[in-house]
Design an enzyme around this catalytic site. Structure first.
Site, PDB file in Angstrom:
ATOM      1  N   ASN A  75      31.287  31.046  42.172  1.00 60.60           N
ATOM      2  CA  ASN A  75      31.224  29.675  41.849  1.00 60.60           C
ATOM      3  C   ASN A  75      32.159  29.114  40.606  1.00 60.60           C
ATOM      4  OD1 ASN A  75      29.486  30.846  40.066  1.00 60.60           O
ATOM      5  ND2 ASN A  75      28.013  29.385  40.168  1.00 60.60           N
ATOM      6  N   GLU A 119      23.355  38.152  33.871  1.00 63.68           N
ATOM      7  CA  GLU A 119      23.444  36.837  34.071  1.00 63.68           C
ATOM      8  C   GLU A 119      23.229  36.248  35.548  1.00 63.68           C
ATOM      9  OE1 GLU A 119      23.627  34.596  31.839  1.00 63.68           O
ATOM     10  OE2 GLU A 119      24.220  35.770  30.095  1.00 63.68           O
ATOM     11  N   CYS A 174      24.912  27.892  38.752  1.00 60.87           N
ATOM     12  CA  CYS A 174      23.624  28.600  38.155  1.00 60.87           C
ATOM     13  C   CYS A 174      22.713  28.127  37.345  1.00 60.87           C
ATOM     14  CB  CYS A 174      24.033  29.940  37.383  1.00 60.87           C
ATOM     15  SG  CYS A 174      24.853  29.513  35.961  1.00 60.87           S
ATOM     16  N   GLU A 227      25.866  35.480  26.729  1.00 60.61           N
ATOM     17  CA  GLU A 227      27.176  35.021  26.675  1.00 60.61           C
ATOM     18  C   GLU A 227      27.529  34.178  25.762  1.00 60.61           C
ATOM     19  OE1 GLU A 227      28.294  35.043  30.917  1.00 60.61           O
ATOM     20  OE2 GLU A 227      28.804  36.973  30.806  1.00 60.61           O
TER      21      GLU A 227
HETATM   22  P1  NAD Z   1      26.233  38.205  44.297  1.00 59.81           P
HETATM   23  O1  NAD Z   1      25.236  38.912  43.679  1.00 59.81           O
HETATM   24  O2  NAD Z   1      26.012  38.209  45.872  1.00 59.81           O
HETATM   25  O3  NAD Z   1      27.620  38.996  44.046  1.00 59.81           O
HETATM   26  C1  NAD Z   1      28.000  38.749  42.809  1.00 59.81           C
HETATM   27  C2  NAD Z   1      29.321  39.704  42.633  1.00 59.81           C
HETATM   28  O4  NAD Z   1      28.574  41.059  42.623  1.00 59.81           O
HETATM   29  C3  NAD Z   1      30.287  39.877  43.509  1.00 59.81           C
HETATM   30  O5  NAD Z   1      31.531  39.967  42.824  1.00 59.81           O
HETATM   31  C4  NAD Z   1      29.743  40.713  44.671  1.00 59.81           C
HETATM   32  O6  NAD Z   1      31.132  41.314  45.158  1.00 59.81           O
HETATM   33  C5  NAD Z   1      29.302  41.755  43.565  1.00 59.81           C
HETATM   34  N1  NAD Z   1      28.233  42.993  44.406  1.00 59.81           N
HETATM   35  C6  NAD Z   1      27.863  42.649  45.123  1.00 59.81           C
HETATM   36  N2  NAD Z   1      26.754  43.968  45.274  1.00 59.81           N
HETATM   37  C7  NAD Z   1      27.109  44.710  44.402  1.00 59.81           C
HETATM   38  C8  NAD Z   1      26.610  45.823  43.926  1.00 59.81           C
HETATM   39  N3  NAD Z   1      25.837  46.607  44.707  1.00 59.81           N
HETATM   40  N4  NAD Z   1      27.162  46.599  42.785  1.00 59.81           N
HETATM   41  C9  NAD Z   1      28.171  45.776  42.194  1.00 59.81           C
HETATM   42  N5  NAD Z   1      28.451  44.899  42.316  1.00 59.81           N
HETATM   43  C10 NAD Z   1      28.116  43.981  43.676  1.00 59.81           C
HETATM   44  O7  NAD Z   1      26.209  36.692  44.051  1.00 59.81           O
HETATM   45  P2  NAD Z   1      27.011  35.520  44.539  1.00 59.81           P
HETATM   46  O8  NAD Z   1      26.559  35.197  45.791  1.00 59.81           O
HETATM   47  O9  NAD Z   1      28.401  35.948  44.334  1.00 59.81           O
HETATM   48  O10 NAD Z   1      26.916  34.287  43.269  1.00 59.81           O
HETATM   49  C11 NAD Z   1      25.726  33.483  43.507  1.00 59.81           C
HETATM   50  C12 NAD Z   1      24.820  34.198  42.627  1.00 59.81           C
HETATM   51  O11 NAD Z   1      25.348  33.971  41.224  1.00 59.81           O
HETATM   52  C13 NAD Z   1      23.509  33.078  42.347  1.00 59.81           C
HETATM   53  O12 NAD Z   1      22.505  33.702  42.379  1.00 59.81           O
HETATM   54  C14 NAD Z   1      23.807  32.480  41.018  1.00 59.81           C
HETATM   55  O13 NAD Z   1      22.628  31.839  40.534  1.00 59.81           O
HETATM   56  C15 NAD Z   1      24.474  33.402  40.365  1.00 59.81           C
HETATM   57  N6  NAD Z   1      25.280  32.882  39.078  1.00 59.81           N
HETATM   58  C16 NAD Z   1      24.456  33.154  37.762  1.00 59.81           C
HETATM   59  C17 NAD Z   1      25.050  32.702  36.731  1.00 59.81           C
HETATM   60  C18 NAD Z   1      24.592  32.952  35.301  1.00 59.81           C
HETATM   61  O14 NAD Z   1      25.231  32.851  34.358  1.00 59.81           O
HETATM   62  N7  NAD Z   1      23.558  33.279  35.249  1.00 59.81           N
HETATM   63  C19 NAD Z   1      26.387  31.997  36.826  1.00 59.81           C
HETATM   64  C20 NAD Z   1      26.954  31.713  38.144  1.00 59.81           C
HETATM   65  C21 NAD Z   1      26.248  32.192  39.199  1.00 59.81           C
END
Ligand code: NAD
Length: 497
Positions: free
Chosen positions: A151, A246, A282, A457
């Site tokens: 995102n 995060e 997020c 962060e």
């Molecule tokens: P996701 O958890 O599906 O993927 C995030 C990243 O992790 C990607 O690069 C993915 O390839 C990688 N990944 C997936 N499985 C993994 C594993 N088993 N081991 C290591 N890496 C792995 O999340 P998404 O759909 O890409 O993003 C949306 C989510 O991110 C939402 O839940 C959102 O709230 C969260 N988010 C949080 C923040 C914050 O700062 N708290 C900011 C932005 C987004």
């Protein structure tokens, strides 16, 4: 599109991935825009090895030199703002204006940590005796894995890479499989650094898993979903690696009666907080608790403003809201709204496809009357949906705000001092914004409470997240201590006597 943008960065070289191909799709046109070669197992190994080998030299580089190199990263990013913003728009669907801003914020994080990194290396603490010096040293951890979602691909990466490098660590970065292009295109911004200090891979969960499980990786900094965060936490716990999570949010947005004279401002602020980046932030506002006295006026103003927003081509400067990142994401959002409606909620506006043909659109949506137990009010939506709930008192608003497993952010509209102090103290969230939703500050720590994660962060905390702490106890005199052996009440003997 040049094929350089699909190359990985390993040990200072931009190389083609030797593994399977990853197709990147434009969520507005639904067309394939690139094919990225994923790293082979050997290339993942080589990236971690390169980071490991570069770690000693980078840690020994004077902080002021590291700072200058990080300022140069920021300058190179700014110079490429248009190109990077366009790539992010093509692969992610976020409006181009927002992506230009994102490049600016990304560069700002590098400038901020360039200075922070040379400003803090620990502290001196009072020693036990006057002949001693006691120090708390902050040292690099070694190799940091930075794994981010789609995102805010560059910004969220910078919140990890910039402080990790400033603290003297080397990095292996992995963008989301949905948005690898803009991150891979950053390679040139790092090519003045020693080889191996920054390595960029691509790929989905399997590549992420391989990096996280690697014993040579000392710390994992992750932004993404709670589900993935838990998996990463387990792997890190097994080998006692440092981890910074995060995770998701379900941010509440409270509207108090004293904003009645400025109800339109509060409505615009609410719509901005709910619909920015099509709600894929997020810290998107995902639950509105509006006090009874202003509820009807707020709803009206919110709906009027929502209906004025332009949904469309994210490259068009007049577009307010682009498509969602993928068909899967749009379907998830639609399913959550449909389930709420089936449980008795009412759609006041939106809940339609919203586009004029292709594209994973979901129109900005306002929902009322969703039962409290529906996922729409309990689980992350990550789409342009604002459920409004009428509440009778501030007590009820605060109780509902705290009623989920999330604790990332919270917004409150009020100028009443008692209300501000109560919300500030009683709301369990990593950030509480009053009257200015979602604004980040590089100096202000960002992160979640409860299942929204741990660690912070940005700010000083964001640097310390990538530092180990070492206590140094230095005695300047070579004299025996009176508490040493032998016991028995005799005069302490000098060492060696
Ligand atoms: P996701 O958890 O599906 O993927 C995030 C990243 O992790 C990607 O690069 C993915 O390839 C990688 N990944 C997936 N499985 C993994 C594993 N088993 N081991 C290591 N890496 C792995 O999340 P998404 O759909 O890409 O993003 C949306 C989510 O991110 C939402 O839940 C959102 O709230 C969260 N988010 C949080 C923040 C914050 O700062 N708290 C900011 C932005 C987004």
């Amino acid at each position: 599109m040049s094929d350089l943008e699909t190359r990985l960065l390993i040990r200072g070289e931009q190389v083609a991935g030797e593994g399977d191909a990853l197709t990147v799709e434009n969520p507005y046109t639904e067309a394939e825009i690139a094919s990225v070669g994923l790293p082979s197992a050997e290339q993942v190994d080589a990236a971690v090895a390169a980071a490991r080998e570069a770690a000693r030299g980078w840690a020994a580089t004077p902080a002021i030199e590291r700072g200058e190199l990080l300022h140069e990263v920021a300058a190179r990013m700014r110079a490429r703002t248009d190109e990077l913003a366009e790539l992010m728009t093509l692969e992610g669907g976020k409006p181009r204006l927002e992506n230009s801003d994102e490049v600016g914020w990304t560069a700002a994080a590098f400038d901020y940590y360039a200075e922070m990194g040379r400003n803090f290396g620990g502290r001196v603490i009072p020693s036990i005796e006057s002949t001693q010096l006691s120090l708390v040293l902050k040292e690099p951890m070694g190799v940091v894995a930075c794994i981010v979602p789609w995102n805010y691909p560059l910004l969220l990466l910078s919140w990890k890479v910039a402080p990790a490098l400033a603290a003297g660590n080397t990095v292996v970065a992995k963008p989301s499989e949905l948005t690898p292009m803009s991150t891979l295109a950053l390679a040139d911004c790092f090519d003045h650094l020693p080889p191996g200090v920054v390595n960029i891979l691509a790929g989905a969960g399997e590549i992420g898993e391989a990096i996280v499980a690697d014993e040579r990786v000392d710390c994992v900094a992750f932004t993404g979903s709670i589900e993935t965060g838990k998996k990463i936490a387990h792997v890190c716990a097994d080998r006692v690696a440092r981890v910074n999570l995060e995770l998701g949010g379900k941010d509440p947005f409270i509207v108090c009666p004293d904003v009645a004279p400025a109800i339109e401002v509060a409505a615009k602020g609410g719509a901005w907080a709910a619909f920015l980046n099509a709600g894929q932030v997020c810290t998107s506002a995902e639950r509105f608790y509006v006090l009874d006295a202003v509820y009807d006026d707020y709803l009206q103003a919110f709906v009027d403003y929502t209906n004025s927003l332009v949904v469309g081509d994210p490259l068009d400067p007049n577009t307010d809201i682009g498509p969602l990142v993928s068909a899967r994401q749009r379907d998830r959002v639609a399913a959550q709204v449909d389930a709420a409606v089936a449980a008795g909620a009412e759609v006041v506006t939106g809940a339609t496809n919203g586009g004029n043909g292709t594209g994973y659109f979901y129109a900005p949506t306002v929902v009322t009357g969703a039962p409290a137990e529906t996922d729409l009010l309990r689980e992350e939506t990550f789409g342009p949906v604002a459920p409004l709930v009428r509440v009778r008192s501030l007590d009820e608003a605060i109780e509902l705000a705290n009623s989920t497993r999330f604790g990332l952010g919270c917004n409150v509209y009020t100028k009443d001092l008692d209300t501000i102090i109560r919300c500030m103290r009683e709301i369990k969230a990593g950030t509480v914004w009053f009257n200015d939703p979602l604004t980040d500050n590089d100096a202000g720590p960002f992160g979640g409470m409860k299942q929204s994660g741990f660690g912070r962060e940005l700010g000083q905390e964001g640097l310390e997240a990538f530092q180990e702490t070492k206590h140094v106890h230095l005695e300047t005199s070579l004299a025996p201590k009176e508490w040493w052996y032998p016991y028995g009440g005799g005069t302490p003997q000098p060492k060696g006597a």
